[in-house]
Design a protein around this motif. Structure first.
Motif, PDB file in Angstrom:
ATOM      1  N   LEU A  52       5.143  -5.334   0.667  1.00 32.74           N
ATOM      2  CA  LEU A  52       4.097  -4.466   0.779  1.00 32.74           C
ATOM      3  C   LEU A  52       2.415  -4.920   0.263  1.00 32.74           C
ATOM      4  CD1 LEU A  52       3.536  -2.309   3.785  1.00 32.74           C
ATOM      5  CD2 LEU A  52       1.870  -1.941   2.056  1.00 32.74           C
ATOM      6  N   VAL A  53       1.652  -5.413  -0.148  1.00 35.66           N
ATOM      7  CA  VAL A  53       0.466  -5.564  -0.906  1.00 35.66           C
ATOM      8  C   VAL A  53      -0.636  -5.036  -0.157  1.00 35.66           C
ATOM      9  CG1 VAL A  53       0.008  -7.816  -0.863  1.00 35.66           C
ATOM     10  CG2 VAL A  53      -0.073  -7.092  -3.273  1.00 35.66           C
ATOM     11  N   SER A  54      -1.768  -4.693  -1.306  1.00 30.61           N
ATOM     12  CA  SER A  54      -2.843  -4.306  -0.329  1.00 30.61           C
ATOM     13  C   SER A  54      -4.017  -4.808  -1.657  1.00 30.61           C
ATOM     14  CB  SER A  54      -3.310  -3.306  -0.656  1.00 30.61           C
ATOM     15  OG  SER A  54      -5.425  -2.773   0.142  1.00 30.61           O
ATOM     16  N   ALA A  55      -5.823  -5.629  -0.824  1.00 33.47           N
ATOM     17  CA  ALA A  55      -6.274  -5.917  -2.419  1.00 33.47           C
ATOM     18  C   ALA A  55      -7.606  -4.646  -2.513  1.00 33.47           C
ATOM     19  CB  ALA A  55      -7.575  -7.245  -1.384  1.00 33.47           C
ATOM     20  N   TRP A  56      -6.969  -3.650  -1.432  1.00 38.11           N
ATOM     21  CA  TRP A  56      -8.226  -2.845  -1.616  1.00 38.11           C
ATOM     22  C   TRP A  56      -7.855  -1.786  -2.779  1.00 38.11           C
ATOM     23  CZ3 TRP A  56     -11.191  -0.584   2.491  1.00 38.11           C
ATOM     24  CH2 TRP A  56     -11.611  -1.262   3.384  1.00 38.11           C
ATOM     25  N   ASN A  57      -9.684  -1.238  -3.182  1.00 39.18           N
ATOM     26  CA  ASN A  57      -9.289  -0.396  -4.653  1.00 39.18           C
ATOM     27  C   ASN A  57      -8.651  -0.426  -5.431  1.00 39.18           C
ATOM     28  OD1 ASN A  57     -10.909   1.473  -2.313  1.00 39.18           O
ATOM     29  ND2 ASN A  57      -8.946   2.450  -1.862  1.00 39.18           N
ATOM     30  N   PRO A  58      -8.734  -1.647  -6.202  1.00 37.97           N
ATOM     31  CA  PRO A  58      -7.519  -1.814  -7.298  1.00 37.97           C
ATOM     32  C   PRO A  58      -7.843  -0.926  -8.467  1.00 37.97           C
ATOM     33  CG  PRO A  58      -9.681  -3.473  -6.977  1.00 37.97           C
ATOM     34  CD  PRO A  58      -9.892  -2.111  -5.650  1.00 37.97           C
ATOM     35  N   ALA A  59      -6.755  -0.698  -9.351  1.00 45.01           N
ATOM     36  CA  ALA A  59      -6.544   0.590 -10.183  1.00 45.01           C
ATOM     37  C   ALA A  59      -6.602   1.778  -9.823  1.00 45.01           C
ATOM     38  CB  ALA A  59      -7.048   0.213 -11.291  1.00 45.01           C
ATOM     39  N   SER A  60      -6.274   1.782  -8.039  1.00 44.25           N
ATOM     40  CA  SER A  60      -7.125   3.197  -7.188  1.00 44.25           C
ATOM     41  C   SER A  60      -8.019   3.826  -8.097  1.00 44.25           C
ATOM     42  CB  SER A  60      -5.432   3.639  -7.125  1.00 44.25           C
ATOM     43  OG  SER A  60      -4.390   3.662  -7.024  1.00 44.25           O
ATOM     44  N   GLU A  61      -9.241   2.651  -8.167  1.00 43.44           N
ATOM     45  CA  GLU A  61     -10.628   2.944  -8.001  1.00 43.44           C
ATOM     46  C   GLU A  61     -11.224   2.762  -6.094  1.00 43.44           C
ATOM     47  OE1 GLU A  61     -12.175   4.861 -10.887  1.00 43.44           O
ATOM     48  OE2 GLU A  61     -10.300   5.057 -11.558  1.00 43.44           O
TER      49      GLU A  61
END
Length: 158
Positions: A52-61
């Protein structure tokens, strides 16, 4: 590839491990939890492995919706170009205060999945093999002195 700078990777891993996850198949949202097997999902979608992968909010920013949607479109284009099967998924805080879309992938090996996630600035993915518990795979080095949590593995910086 983006360089991820996380202030407290151990705290981030604990938050990710406690998050709620789901995959949408045929209109049904099938819940996932780190440390628990996923027999219902595996029955719907037989595969050897899952990521499961996302491209949203890189580095949790936090990023704007427009920036997140553009990153997601770029991720989908890469998946399509590589012929990687995907299902709609999401992750959320247990209290529902935060939610972000992502994709459940099948037909991708772990090295390729890690690199893909790292290319989109992600600090972690969920990954597991058929019949195994869902694992949190942190794409960061294990923090010095941090306890090892069950079902969390540290791949190191990619």
């Amino acid at each position: 590839m983006r360089e991820i700078q996380i202030v407290d990777a151990a705290e981030l891993a604990a938050l990710y491990a406690a998050a709620a996850y789901a995959v949408v198949i045929d209109g049904d949202a099938i819940g996932l939890r780190v440390g628990a097997p996923a027999p219902d999902l595996e029955a719907y979608l037989p595969a050897e492995g899952y990521v499961l992968v996302s491209a949203w909010n890189p580095a949790s920013e936090p990023r704007s919706d427009a920036a997140n949607e553009a990153a997601d479109a770029a991720l989908v284009a890469r998946l399509d170009a590589a012929g990687i099967a995907r299902q709609s998924a999401w992750a959320s805080a247990p209290d529902g205060q935060w939610r972000e879309p992502g994709w459940l992938l099948t037909g991708i090996d772990q090295v390729a999945a890690d690199r893909l996630a790292a290319d989109f600035g992600q600090a972690a993915v969920l990954a597991w093999g058929r019949g195994q518990p869902v694992r949190l795979r942190m794409l960061l080095p294990h923090p010095n002195g941090a306890a090892t949590a069950p079902h969390t593995e540290w791949a190191g910086a990619l």
